[in-house]
Design an enzyme around this catalytic site. Structure first.
Site, PDB file in Angstrom:
ATOM      1  N   GLU A 287       0.860  -1.195   0.000  1.00  7.68           N
ATOM      2  CA  GLU A 287       0.000   0.000   0.000  1.00  7.68           C
ATOM      3  C   GLU A 287       0.887   1.232   0.000  1.00  7.68           C
ATOM      4  OE1 GLU A 287      -2.703   0.412   3.283  1.00  7.68           O
ATOM      5  OE2 GLU A 287      -3.664  -1.532   2.990  1.00  7.68           O
ATOM      6  N   GLU A 336     -13.768   5.381  -0.317  1.00  3.02           N
ATOM      7  CA  GLU A 336     -14.661   4.430   0.355  1.00  3.02           C
ATOM      8  C   GLU A 336     -15.444   5.170   1.436  1.00  3.02           C
ATOM      9  OE1 GLU A 336     -12.632   0.466   1.079  1.00  3.02           O
ATOM     10  OE2 GLU A 336     -10.924   1.675   0.423  1.00  3.02           O
TER      11      GLU A 336
END
Length: 364
Positions: A287, A336
């Site tokens: 990530e 999100e």
């Protein structure tokens, strides 16, 4: 290098060879031409494979939102943007189904709340038999990430290593050990003395937890997955870290020989690995991202700068590991809106829910 540019180069190569064929056709028999065509097709296939293998950029696909596209639309969006790698955080079967035949390489996550159950070898075998083995012929699993950012004091910490071992045994029993490596994803909070990077070491609290994991991964030839976030390091210490250093825009190097914070953070993890006897272990950056809203320095312009420069940068290496590319997964595909935590957590997306790009980026 994008898939589109690869195809353009291949097309141009085909054109130039095609012109040669016209001249060749006037001087050779049909059978000779057929042999030549077959050989050239083999060359083209080899070129395509080399291009695909050279891709270093993936994108994490989180789904904590109630306004996101369908799984198939998401996979199609990866393909249309030339994104050849995906990280998913749980074994969602609709996503796995959509990935069939896509040729997208996948990091498949074992959620932290599943770790304890997988300390049972039978449960781990069932997990692999349900979520991996039935899809393995046409989904390109590359890694299984057993746990994400588990810390030594967490309830699931003691379960990480036995879960890794059991999943590895189940992968081997399915004869998939040559295709899939089993690992875990850490964050940089396990590292102390990270500057200068050569001083990096696993902190005292993490040492007993992580050393046996590193040893097991090393014995199995697996990489360590590491989540690397210059954004959080910068916002946590803006008095000592400049924004330019975090965004890859600093001119020249600092007194430790580093031009950017990403390299410094990554090399501090490499230094920590060296200190526990794993100097040959590779790190996959599982990530890395920059939010576009919700916190200090979280702007669209800064995020665009970070992602663009990161994509270009990881084609090479770091001062400590100069031979790239660095396999890196951008976080994340979408904002999100249901993700818990700080407001920034809901603004890491590269694309909007309607699939339009938030930034103008060229992947790979």
């Amino acid at each position: 290098m994008s898939s589109q540019s690869n195809r353009v180069r291949l097309f141009n190569l085909q054109l130039s060879i095609g012109f040669c064929f016209e001249d060749l056709a006037m001087r050779t028999s049909c059978s000779t031409r057929n042999v030549a065509i077959l050989l050239l097709l083999g060359v083209f296939s080899s070129i395509e494979l080399q291009f695909t293998g050279a891709q270093s950029i993936g994108v994490c696909y989180g789904s904590d939102g109630n306004n996101l596209p369908s799984k198939q639309d998401v996979v199609n969006l990866y393909k249309s943007n030339g994104i050849g790698k995906m990280r998913i955080y749980n074994p969602d079967e609709a996503t796995l189904q959509a990935l069939r035949g896509s040729n997208i390489e996948v990091i498949l996550g074992v959620p932290n709340d599943s770790l304890q159950s997988l300390t049972d070898a039978g449960a781990a075998t069932d997990w692999v038999n349900k979520y991996v083995k039935p899809y393995s012929s046409d989904v390109k699993f590359k890694y299984i990430a057993v746990g994400n950012e588990v810390h030594p004091g967490d309830a699931g910490a003691s379960a990480v290593l036995p879960a890794i071992q059991n999943i590895q045994s189940a992968i081997s029993a399915a004869n998939l050990q040559g295709q899939i490596k089993v690992s875990t994803a850490i964050d940089s909070s396990l590292i102390q003395n990270s500057y200068p990077p050569n001083n990096g070491a696993f902190n005292d609290a993490a040492s007993g937890y992580i050393k046996p994991i590193i040893s097991y991964l090393s014995n199995n030839g697996a990489p360590l997955l590491a989540n690397i976030y210059p954004y959080f390091s910068y916002t946590g210490n803006p008095q000592s870290i400049t924004l330019n250093y975090a965004l890859f825009t600093q001119q020249g190097t600092n007194d430790a020989g580093y031009q950017n914070l990403f390299d410094a953070l990554l090399d501090s993890v490499y230094a920590a690995l060296e200190k526990v006897g794993a100097s040959n272990m590779q790190i996959v950056v599982s990530e890395s991202g920059w939010p576009s809203a919700g916190g200090d320095a979280a702007t669209v312009d800064n995020a665009a700068t970070y992602y663009k420069n990161l994509i270009n940068h990881v084609k090479g290496g770091t001062p400590k590991r100069p031979n790239g590319p660095i396999e890196t997964y951008l976080f994340a595909m979408f904002d999100e809106n249901l993700k818990p935590g700080a407001e920034t957590e809901r603004h890491f997306g590269l694309f909007n829910p309607d699939k339009s790009p938030k930034y103008q980026l060229t992947f790979n």
